[in-house]
Write a protein that holds these residues in place. Structure first.
Motif, PDB file in Angstrom:
ATOM      1  N   GLN A 110      -9.927 110.795  51.076  1.00 50.65           N
ATOM      2  CA  GLN A 110      -8.862 111.786  51.024  1.00 50.65           C
ATOM      3  C   GLN A 110      -9.326 113.029  50.255  1.00 50.65           C
ATOM      4  O   GLN A 110      -9.923 112.928  49.179  1.00 50.65           O
ATOM      5  CB  GLN A 110      -7.623 111.213  50.327  1.00 50.65           C
ATOM      6  CG  GLN A 110      -7.054 109.970  51.016  1.00 50.65           C
ATOM      7  CD  GLN A 110      -6.353 110.315  52.318  1.00 50.65           C
ATOM      8  OE1 GLN A 110      -5.346 111.016  52.333  1.00 50.65           O
ATOM      9  NE2 GLN A 110      -6.890 109.805  53.421  1.00 50.65           N
ATOM     10  N   LEU A 123      -5.930 123.206  43.480  1.00 48.18           N
ATOM     11  CA  LEU A 123      -5.825 121.887  42.859  1.00 48.18           C
ATOM     12  C   LEU A 123      -7.186 121.325  42.455  1.00 48.18           C
ATOM     13  O   LEU A 123      -8.227 121.751  42.960  1.00 48.18           O
ATOM     14  CB  LEU A 123      -5.152 120.918  43.840  1.00 48.18           C
ATOM     15  CG  LEU A 123      -3.760 121.329  44.321  1.00 48.18           C
ATOM     16  CD1 LEU A 123      -3.278 120.391  45.423  1.00 48.18           C
ATOM     17  CD2 LEU A 123      -2.776 121.328  43.159  1.00 48.18           C
ATOM     18  N   TYR A 142     -12.062 119.975  48.436  1.00 46.54           N
ATOM     19  CA  TYR A 142     -11.481 120.544  49.652  1.00 46.54           C
ATOM     20  C   TYR A 142     -12.496 120.361  50.781  1.00 46.54           C
ATOM     21  O   TYR A 142     -13.677 120.675  50.632  1.00 46.54           O
ATOM     22  CB  TYR A 142     -11.193 122.043  49.461  1.00 46.54           C
ATOM     23  CG  TYR A 142      -9.965 122.340  48.638  1.00 46.54           C
ATOM     24  CD1 TYR A 142      -8.735 122.579  49.254  1.00 46.54           C
ATOM     25  CD2 TYR A 142     -10.033 122.387  47.248  1.00 46.54           C
ATOM     26  CE1 TYR A 142      -7.599 122.855  48.494  1.00 46.54           C
ATOM     27  CE2 TYR A 142      -8.902 122.663  46.489  1.00 46.54           C
ATOM     28  CZ  TYR A 142      -7.693 122.892  47.112  1.00 46.54           C
ATOM     29  OH  TYR A 142      -6.562 123.174  46.364  1.00 46.54           O
ATOM     30  N   ALA A 184      -7.791 116.788  58.359  1.00 47.93           N
ATOM     31  CA  ALA A 184      -7.921 118.178  57.912  1.00 47.93           C
ATOM     32  C   ALA A 184      -8.198 119.106  59.097  1.00 47.93           C
ATOM     33  O   ALA A 184      -7.631 120.202  59.198  1.00 47.93           O
ATOM     34  CB  ALA A 184      -9.045 118.288  56.886  1.00 47.93           C
ATOM     35  N   PRO A 228      -3.135 127.007  49.433  1.00 46.34           N
ATOM     36  CA  PRO A 228      -3.400 125.807  50.242  1.00 46.34           C
ATOM     37  C   PRO A 228      -2.341 124.734  49.995  1.00 46.34           C
ATOM     38  O   PRO A 228      -1.829 124.592  48.882  1.00 46.34           O
ATOM     39  CB  PRO A 228      -4.769 125.344  49.748  1.00 46.34           C
ATOM     40  CG  PRO A 228      -5.372 126.541  49.085  1.00 46.34           C
ATOM     41  CD  PRO A 228      -4.228 127.312  48.511  1.00 46.34           C
ATOM     42  N   ARG A 229      -2.006 123.988  51.025  1.00 42.94           N
ATOM     43  CA  ARG A 229      -0.969 122.969  50.881  1.00 42.94           C
ATOM     44  C   ARG A 229      -1.487 121.768  50.095  1.00 42.94           C
ATOM     45  O   ARG A 229      -2.662 121.425  50.143  1.00 42.94           O
ATOM     46  CB  ARG A 229      -0.479 122.531  52.264  1.00 42.94           C
ATOM     47  CG  ARG A 229       0.130 123.682  53.047  1.00 42.94           C
ATOM     48  CD  ARG A 229       0.703 123.228  54.361  1.00 42.94           C
ATOM     49  NE  ARG A 229       1.132 124.362  55.165  1.00 42.94           N
ATOM     50  CZ  ARG A 229       1.658 124.268  56.379  1.00 42.94           C
ATOM     51  NH1 ARG A 229       1.823 123.086  56.928  1.00 42.94           N
ATOM     52  NH2 ARG A 229       2.005 125.355  57.044  1.00 42.94           N
ATOM     53  N   ASP A 230      -0.580 121.126  49.380  1.00 42.63           N
ATOM     54  CA  ASP A 230      -0.949 119.996  48.517  1.00 42.63           C
ATOM     55  C   ASP A 230      -0.785 118.675  49.250  1.00 42.63           C
ATOM     56  O   ASP A 230      -0.113 117.751  48.779  1.00 42.63           O
ATOM     57  CB  ASP A 230      -0.121 120.016  47.229  1.00 42.63           C
ATOM     58  CG  ASP A 230       1.374 119.977  47.495  1.00 42.63           C
ATOM     59  OD1 ASP A 230       1.779 120.139  48.659  1.00 42.63           O
ATOM     60  OD2 ASP A 230       2.141 119.755  46.532  1.00 42.63           O
ATOM     61  N   THR A 235     -15.289 121.734  45.412  1.00 47.04           N
ATOM     62  CA  THR A 235     -14.233 121.628  44.416  1.00 47.04           C
ATOM     63  C   THR A 235     -14.225 122.881  43.545  1.00 47.04           C
ATOM     64  O   THR A 235     -15.278 123.395  43.176  1.00 47.04           O
ATOM     65  CB  THR A 235     -14.419 120.367  43.539  1.00 47.04           C
ATOM     66  OG1 THR A 235     -13.391 120.324  42.560  1.00 47.04           O
ATOM     67  CG2 THR A 235     -15.772 120.347  42.859  1.00 47.04           C
ATOM     68  N   TRP A 240      -8.372 117.652  49.866  1.00 42.70           N
ATOM     69  CA  TRP A 240      -7.435 118.730  50.166  1.00 42.70           C
ATOM     70  C   TRP A 240      -7.897 119.564  51.349  1.00 42.70           C
ATOM     71  O   TRP A 240      -9.044 119.468  51.777  1.00 42.70           O
ATOM     72  CB  TRP A 240      -7.254 119.631  48.937  1.00 42.70           C
ATOM     73  CG  TRP A 240      -6.881 118.928  47.677  1.00 42.70           C
ATOM     74  CD1 TRP A 240      -7.614 118.818  46.535  1.00 42.70           C
ATOM     75  CD2 TRP A 240      -5.668 118.210  47.419  1.00 42.70           C
ATOM     76  NE1 TRP A 240      -6.959 118.093  45.581  1.00 42.70           N
ATOM     77  CE2 TRP A 240      -5.739 117.701  46.099  1.00 42.70           C
ATOM     78  CE3 TRP A 240      -4.525 117.944  48.162  1.00 42.70           C
ATOM     79  CZ2 TRP A 240      -4.731 116.963  45.516  1.00 42.70           C
ATOM     80  CZ3 TRP A 240      -3.505 117.205  47.581  1.00 42.70           C
ATOM     81  CH2 TRP A 240      -3.597 116.724  46.281  1.00 42.70           C
ATOM     82  N   ALA A 295      -3.217 115.796  50.786  1.00 43.84           N
ATOM     83  CA  ALA A 295      -4.567 115.270  50.972  1.00 43.84           C
ATOM     84  C   ALA A 295      -4.632 114.458  52.258  1.00 43.84           C
ATOM     85  O   ALA A 295      -3.657 113.805  52.652  1.00 43.84           O
ATOM     86  CB  ALA A 295      -4.964 114.414  49.777  1.00 43.84           C
ATOM     87  N   THR A 296      -5.788 114.484  52.905  1.00 45.24           N
ATOM     88  CA  THR A 296      -5.940 113.777  54.171  1.00 45.24           C
ATOM     89  C   THR A 296      -7.416 113.483  54.421  1.00 45.24           C
ATOM     90  O   THR A 296      -8.290 113.932  53.678  1.00 45.24           O
ATOM     91  CB  THR A 296      -5.364 114.615  55.335  1.00 45.24           C
ATOM     92  OG1 THR A 296      -5.428 113.870  56.548  1.00 45.24           O
ATOM     93  CG2 THR A 296      -6.138 115.916  55.506  1.00 45.24           C
ATOM     94  N   TRP A 356      -7.954 123.532  52.975  1.00 44.29           N
ATOM     95  CA  TRP A 356      -7.805 124.977  52.775  1.00 44.29           C
ATOM     96  C   TRP A 356      -8.300 125.658  54.044  1.00 44.29           C
ATOM     97  O   TRP A 356      -9.496 125.679  54.328  1.00 44.29           O
ATOM     98  CB  TRP A 356      -8.618 125.420  51.564  1.00 44.29           C
ATOM     99  CG  TRP A 356      -8.270 126.790  51.041  1.00 44.29           C
ATOM    100  CD1 TRP A 356      -7.513 127.739  51.645  1.00 44.29           C
ATOM    101  CD2 TRP A 356      -8.687 127.351  49.787  1.00 44.29           C
ATOM    102  NE1 TRP A 356      -7.412 128.864  50.874  1.00 44.29           N
ATOM    103  CE2 TRP A 356      -8.124 128.643  49.709  1.00 44.29           C
ATOM    104  CE3 TRP A 356      -9.467 126.894  48.735  1.00 44.29           C
ATOM    105  CZ2 TRP A 356      -8.338 129.481  48.614  1.00 44.29           C
ATOM    106  CZ3 TRP A 356      -9.675 127.724  47.643  1.00 44.29           C
ATOM    107  CH2 TRP A 356      -9.106 129.005  47.589  1.00 44.29           C
TER     108      TRP A 356
END
Length: 211
Positions: free
Chosen positions: A196, A158, A162, A112, A102-104, A179, A198, A106-107, A200
């Motif tokens: 914010q 991370l 998510y 997302a 998954p990209r690092d 998480t 993550w 946060a949003t 996935w």
């Protein structure tokens, strides 16, 4: 049919040119060369067909393994397969395809949703934010740091939440998130959609309609 025709031509040539040994040798040499080329073509075709059969067999085996989706409990070595040029992971227990790493970035929850729609991981579109049930299917509550099955092939998981696509019932301002590492890992929780977290993304499954 080709070999029979070649043999007939050679026989006719031999009958007509018995008094010309040089021409006869040329015809025999040509016949031998053509037969060799045909045999090479046959062998190459057979090898190619074997490769195709093997790939189809592997695909059929994967499909067959997914027939019991959500009813199996498999060890990681049997549960996960790398797919899409090793950029994604097929979970045989659920038949969902997850990003391997998954990209690092946060949003917010809306961010997302948009990020997953735009994903082209492994050269394929069709990604979406997972539901809370889909995301929870990855959690192994007996594990920590991360709370994933032992021997899983995922990378760069991370700390922190998510996003899932599932809105908390009774409010449009909160969504479920999970998480896998850090405080509270292994359990879904509720997050304000403006906060914010993550992202996935997953392919397959039920998808969602964002409220």
């Amino acid at each position: 049919a080709i070999l029979i025709t070649l043999s007939a031509i050679t026989t006719a040539g031999n009958a007509e040119n018995e008094g010309n040994p040089e021409l006869k040798r040329d015809l025999e040499s040509h016949d031998t060369a053509v037969r060799a080329e045909l045999e090479q073509f046959r062998q190459e075709s057979s090898t190619a067909q074997q490769g195709i059969d093997a790939k189809l067999g592997n695909l059929a085996a994967q499909v067959a393994r997914c027939n019991g989706a959500w009813s199996q409990k498999l060890p990681a070595g049997q549960r996960f397969d790398l797919v899409l040029n090793d950029k994604a992971v097929l979970d045989v227990e659920t038949c969902l395809v997850w990003e391997r790493s998954p990209r690092d970035i946060a949003t917010s929850w809306k961010g997302a949703v948009t990020q997953c729609i735009a994903r082209a991981t492994g050269g394929r579109l069709g990604w979406h934010l997972p539901t809370v049930e889909e995301m929870s299917s990855l959690i192994d509550p007996s594990q920590v740091e991360p709370a994933l099955p032992v021997g899983h092939p995922f990378l760069d998981i991370l700390q922190g939440f998510y996003w899932s696509a599932t809105t908390v019932i009774g409010t449009g301002d909160f969504a479920w998130a999970a998480t896998f590492s850090g405080f509270g890992s292994g359990f879904p929780g509720q997050q304000d959609k403006e906060s914010q977290a993550w992202v996935w993304c997953v392919r397959g499954g039920q998808g969602y309609d964002a409220p």
